[in-house]
Design a protein around this motif. Sequence first.
Motif, PDB file in Angstrom:
ATOM      1  N   GLY A 368       0.789  -1.222   0.000  1.00 17.27           N
ATOM      2  CA  GLY A 368       0.000   0.000   0.000  1.00 17.27           C
ATOM      3  C   GLY A 368       0.820   1.270   0.000  1.00 17.27           C
ATOM      4  O   GLY A 368       0.327   2.333  -0.369  1.00 17.27           O
ATOM      5  N   ALA A 369       2.113   1.177   0.410  1.00 19.35           N
ATOM      6  CA  ALA A 369       2.974   2.359   0.434  1.00 19.35           C
ATOM      7  C   ALA A 369       3.910   2.397  -0.763  1.00 19.35           C
ATOM      8  O   ALA A 369       4.837   3.195  -0.803  1.00 19.35           O
ATOM      9  N   GLY A 370       3.674   1.526  -1.739  1.00 22.96           N
ATOM     10  CA  GLY A 370       4.515   1.493  -2.929  1.00 22.96           C
ATOM     11  C   GLY A 370       5.808   0.728  -2.740  1.00 22.96           C
ATOM     12  O   GLY A 370       6.663   0.709  -3.625  1.00 22.96           O
ATOM     13  N   GLN A 371       5.965   0.093  -1.582  1.00 19.36           N
ATOM     14  CA  GLN A 371       7.167  -0.692  -1.315  1.00 19.36           C
ATOM     15  C   GLN A 371       6.942  -2.144  -1.733  1.00 19.36           C
ATOM     16  O   GLN A 371       5.807  -2.634  -1.735  1.00 19.36           O
ATOM     17  N   PRO A 372       8.019  -2.877  -2.086  1.00 23.04           N
ATOM     18  CA  PRO A 372       7.831  -4.259  -2.539  1.00 23.04           C
ATOM     19  C   PRO A 372       7.494  -5.205  -1.397  1.00 23.04           C
ATOM     20  O   PRO A 372       8.052  -5.102  -0.303  1.00 23.04           O
ATOM     21  N   SER A 373       6.560  -6.097  -1.629  1.00 22.50           N
ATOM     22  CA  SER A 373       6.300  -7.201  -0.711  1.00 22.50           C
ATOM     23  C   SER A 373       6.411  -8.480  -1.517  1.00 22.50           C
ATOM     24  O   SER A 373       6.080  -8.505  -2.711  1.00 22.50           O
ATOM     25  N   ARG A 374       6.874  -9.549  -0.902  1.00 24.58           N
ATOM     26  CA  ARG A 374       7.164 -10.782  -1.638  1.00 24.58           C
ATOM     27  C   ARG A 374       6.341 -11.931  -1.081  1.00 24.58           C
ATOM     28  O   ARG A 374       6.203 -12.083   0.139  1.00 24.58           O
ATOM     29  N   TRP A 375       5.865 -12.749  -2.002  1.00 27.82           N
ATOM     30  CA  TRP A 375       4.962 -13.838  -1.664  1.00 27.82           C
ATOM     31  C   TRP A 375       5.349 -15.099  -2.421  1.00 27.82           C
ATOM     32  O   TRP A 375       5.723 -15.029  -3.605  1.00 27.82           O
ATOM     33  N   LEU A 376       5.266 -16.224  -1.739  1.00 28.13           N
ATOM     34  CA  LEU A 376       5.394 -17.509  -2.422  1.00 28.13           C
ATOM     35  C   LEU A 376       3.985 -17.965  -2.768  1.00 28.13           C
ATOM     36  O   LEU A 376       3.115 -18.043  -1.890  1.00 28.13           O
ATOM     37  N   THR A 377       3.739 -18.250  -4.029  1.00 31.93           N
ATOM     38  CA  THR A 377       2.408 -18.678  -4.459  1.00 31.93           C
ATOM     39  C   THR A 377       2.482 -20.075  -5.063  1.00 31.93           C
ATOM     40  O   THR A 377       3.467 -20.440  -5.712  1.00 31.93           O
ATOM     41  N   LEU A 378       1.437 -20.854  -4.826  1.00 35.15           N
ATOM     42  CA  LEU A 378       1.344 -22.227  -5.319  1.00 35.15           C
ATOM     43  C   LEU A 378       0.002 -22.377  -6.021  1.00 35.15           C
ATOM     44  O   LEU A 378      -1.046 -22.119  -5.419  1.00 35.15           O
ATOM     45  N   ALA A 379       0.021 -22.762  -7.268  1.00 35.31           N
ATOM     46  CA  ALA A 379      -1.201 -22.822  -8.070  1.00 35.31           C
ATOM     47  C   ALA A 379      -1.396 -24.212  -8.663  1.00 35.31           C
ATOM     48  O   ALA A 379      -0.438 -24.847  -9.114  1.00 35.31           O
ATOM     49  N   GLN A 380      -2.643 -24.666  -8.670  1.00 26.56           N
ATOM     50  CA  GLN A 380      -3.035 -25.927  -9.303  1.00 26.56           C
ATOM     51  C   GLN A 380      -4.362 -25.717 -10.004  1.00 26.56           C
ATOM     52  O   GLN A 380      -5.181 -24.905  -9.564  1.00 26.56           O
ATOM     53  N   THR A 381      -4.582 -26.471 -11.069  1.00 29.19           N
ATOM     54  CA  THR A 381      -5.882 -26.408 -11.715  1.00 29.19           C
ATOM     55  C   THR A 381      -6.857 -27.351 -11.027  1.00 29.19           C
ATOM     56  O   THR A 381      -6.475 -28.395 -10.497  1.00 29.19           O
ATOM     57  N   VAL A 382      -8.108 -26.968 -11.035  1.00 28.42           N
ATOM     58  CA  VAL A 382      -9.204 -27.827 -10.582  1.00 28.42           C
ATOM     59  C   VAL A 382     -10.239 -27.840 -11.697  1.00 28.42           C
ATOM     60  O   VAL A 382     -10.355 -26.875 -12.465  1.00 28.42           O
ATOM     61  N   GLU A 383     -10.979 -28.926 -11.783  1.00 29.51           N
ATOM     62  CA  GLU A 383     -11.943 -29.072 -12.863  1.00 29.51           C
ATOM     63  C   GLU A 383     -13.348 -29.242 -12.318  1.00 29.51           C
ATOM     64  O   GLU A 383     -13.545 -29.775 -11.224  1.00 29.51           O
ATOM     65  N   ARG A 384     -14.301 -28.756 -13.103  1.00 32.19           N
ATOM     66  CA  ARG A 384     -15.709 -28.894 -12.755  1.00 32.19           C
ATOM     67  C   ARG A 384     -16.408 -29.554 -13.943  1.00 32.19           C
ATOM     68  O   ARG A 384     -16.478 -28.980 -15.031  1.00 32.19           O
ATOM     69  N   SER A 385     -16.886 -30.766 -13.732  1.00 30.91           N
ATOM     70  CA  SER A 385     -17.541 -31.506 -14.806  1.00 30.91           C
ATOM     71  C   SER A 385     -19.030 -31.227 -14.812  1.00 30.91           C
ATOM     72  O   SER A 385     -19.657 -31.050 -13.767  1.00 30.91           O
ATOM     73  N   GLY A 386     -19.586 -31.207 -16.015  1.00 30.27           N
ATOM     74  CA  GLY A 386     -21.018 -31.014 -16.153  1.00 30.27           C
ATOM     75  C   GLY A 386     -21.691 -32.288 -16.627  1.00 30.27           C
ATOM     76  O   GLY A 386     -21.172 -33.392 -16.445  1.00 30.27           O
ATOM     77  N   THR A 387     -22.834 -32.154 -17.227  1.00 32.21           N
ATOM     78  CA  THR A 387     -23.557 -33.314 -17.728  1.00 32.21           C
ATOM     79  C   THR A 387     -22.883 -33.830 -18.988  1.00 32.21           C
ATOM     80  O   THR A 387     -21.955 -33.222 -19.529  1.00 32.21           O
ATOM     81  N   LEU A 388     -23.341 -34.965 -19.461  1.00 31.26           N
ATOM     82  CA  LEU A 388     -22.760 -35.574 -20.641  1.00 31.26           C
ATOM     83  C   LEU A 388     -22.807 -34.603 -21.814  1.00 31.26           C
ATOM     84  O   LEU A 388     -23.838 -34.026 -22.124  1.00 31.26           O
ATOM     85  N   GLY A 389     -21.643 -34.400 -22.441  1.00 34.00           N
ATOM     86  CA  GLY A 389     -21.575 -33.515 -23.593  1.00 34.00           C
ATOM     87  C   GLY A 389     -21.382 -32.059 -23.256  1.00 34.00           C
ATOM     88  O   GLY A 389     -21.172 -31.233 -24.148  1.00 34.00           O
ATOM     89  N   ALA A 390     -21.438 -31.697 -21.961  1.00 34.45           N
ATOM     90  CA  ALA A 390     -21.313 -30.294 -21.568  1.00 34.45           C
ATOM     91  C   ALA A 390     -19.865 -29.868 -21.386  1.00 34.45           C
ATOM     92  O   ALA A 390     -19.578 -28.692 -21.228  1.00 34.45           O
ATOM     93  N   GLY A 391     -18.949 -30.835 -21.404  1.00 33.32           N
ATOM     94  CA  GLY A 391     -17.543 -30.508 -21.258  1.00 33.32           C
ATOM     95  C   GLY A 391     -17.130 -30.296 -19.813  1.00 33.32           C
ATOM     96  O   GLY A 391     -17.868 -30.612 -18.879  1.00 33.32           O
ATOM     97  N   THR A 392     -15.923 -29.746 -19.651  1.00 31.42           N
ATOM     98  CA  THR A 392     -15.343 -29.543 -18.328  1.00 31.42           C
ATOM     99  C   THR A 392     -14.842 -28.113 -18.198  1.00 31.42           C
ATOM    100  O   THR A 392     -14.204 -27.585 -19.109  1.00 31.42           O
ATOM    101  N   ALA A 393     -15.155 -27.484 -17.080  1.00 36.50           N
ATOM    102  CA  ALA A 393     -14.633 -26.146 -16.787  1.00 36.50           C
ATOM    103  C   ALA A 393     -13.360 -26.295 -15.965  1.00 36.50           C
ATOM    104  O   ALA A 393     -13.257 -27.187 -15.118  1.00 36.50           O
ATOM    105  N   ARG A 394     -12.401 -25.429 -16.222  1.00 35.19           N
ATOM    106  CA  ARG A 394     -11.123 -25.520 -15.510  1.00 35.19           C
ATOM    107  C   ARG A 394     -10.785 -24.164 -14.905  1.00 35.19           C
ATOM    108  O   ARG A 394     -10.910 -23.128 -15.553  1.00 35.19           O
ATOM    109  N   PHE A 395     -10.348 -24.186 -13.668  1.00 36.73           N
ATOM    110  CA  PHE A 395      -9.937 -22.985 -12.948  1.00 36.73           C
ATOM    111  C   PHE A 395      -8.569 -23.226 -12.316  1.00 36.73           C
ATOM    112  O   PHE A 395      -8.175 -24.382 -12.108  1.00 36.73           O
ATOM    113  N   ALA A 396      -7.886 -22.159 -12.011  1.00 32.95           N
ATOM    114  CA  ALA A 396      -6.641 -22.257 -11.248  1.00 32.95           C
ATOM    115  C   ALA A 396      -6.901 -21.774  -9.830  1.00 32.95           C
ATOM    116  O   ALA A 396      -7.446 -20.688  -9.629  1.00 32.95           O
TER     117      ALA A 396
END
Length: 465
Positions: A368-396
């Motif tokens: 907030g003061a314009g100074q650098p802050s450092r973070w370790l981030t860890l990301a993975q995808t997750v999937e959301r399946s729908g009905t047959l033929g509706a495909g799969t949604a993917r988020f991180a």
Amino acid sequence: MGGMSDPTILAGPSVRRLRRREGLTQAAMASRLGISPSYLNLIERNQRPLSARLVVVLAEQFDFDPRSLRQDEAVGGVDGLRRRLADERFADLAIDRDEIAEWLAAAPQAALAFARLFDASGKDVAAASTDPMDLVRREIERWRNHFADLDAAAEALADELRLSNADIGAALAERLRQKHQLSVRILPADVMPDALRRLDLHARQLQLSEVLDGPSRNFQVAVQLALLEQRDEIAAIANGAQFTDRAAWRLFRRHLAAYFAAALLMPYGRFMRACEATGYDLDLLQRRFGVGFEQLAHRLTTLQRVGQRGLPFFMARIDRAGQYSKRYAGASGTLLLESETSCPLWAAHEAFERAGRTCVQLVEVPDGAGQPSRWLTLAQTVERSGTLGAGTARFAVVLGLEARLAGQLAQARGLSLDPVHAVPIGPGCAQCHRASCLQRALPPRGAALEFDERIRGLTPFSFRG
């Protein structure tokens, strides 16, 4: 009294206002409190904290409401003020966290007045105030995403279920059957084309879609138990938010039910011990508690029990376009989640190309003061399946922790946390003032564009401010 026994409460301005309201000198008030005038003077100057005994005496002697000591919660504490002061209108002031903390401690009413004025006039917050998602998010942040009563109830029920059956899925189903006369039935996707969970009271069934995997089925059963057994407690917390928007109330209620479900699957005490014993090893924790990555990420943002706090993670969920569908800052204090979209340089986007793998990245962002802050981030995808033929949604789904704390994590072993290895990212182009970013798609909002026809820079926009 709740958290009023916290020995670090500095409440000088509140005590001073109370004394002046009563028309008492320091000596007179000190006498009624059973302390010396010099000690009261130190309390009023925030050089001594209030003890639990003094809070009780204040309540008895002066009809004092201990909740007024937590007025900083109305502005979201130091982190709430930091978010407001991170606005580009204050960028040149370089107000750091220590100054904000001193202001909130010394003049909480003035800080509250500023917050109200900012919220009423600031275009971003004013727009958010009409959006149910933003209203709920702000309420969750006010609680730091920790609801102690729900956690305690979930932990007690988890212990009871564990005694009856070591298999949590079977124990949850048996609880539904015995206490609520409901059976769990898994139905084909074509029978439940538009739902993952449905309560059929006529058939006395909790119906779950076959597209749900094992951890998701357990979670949905736990959510239903929350709605049946914690209805009054959840409603009381939701009512306390005083939403005027019914949709916001229902969204918050849904969050609280999911909170209870996660706490039931990952009971606080056992989960904290496992986190500390494994170095917060995400893979081990998922297997040990039979949960998915997103469920685990949610839970890690909630570990704020007094006397047994976990590491202050933040959690976010984004789509391929960088839009947030979930943002929980927890106790992290991060400002990284305050923009409308995420930075394309964040490895969270890379996760979409590496499904099933964890993308680990050390990032540097301005505070907030314009100074650098450092973070370790860890990301993975997750999937959301729908009905047959509706495909799969993917988020991180992304977890983040301040770099200074990240050395405790199993996922950080062998990783350099040296600041020179941090990747500079921003809060989305419209709010990022980093001038030399090759990835820039838009100029920062409010910046004055500069043009020189003799020069074509590396980025499409030159700007001041």
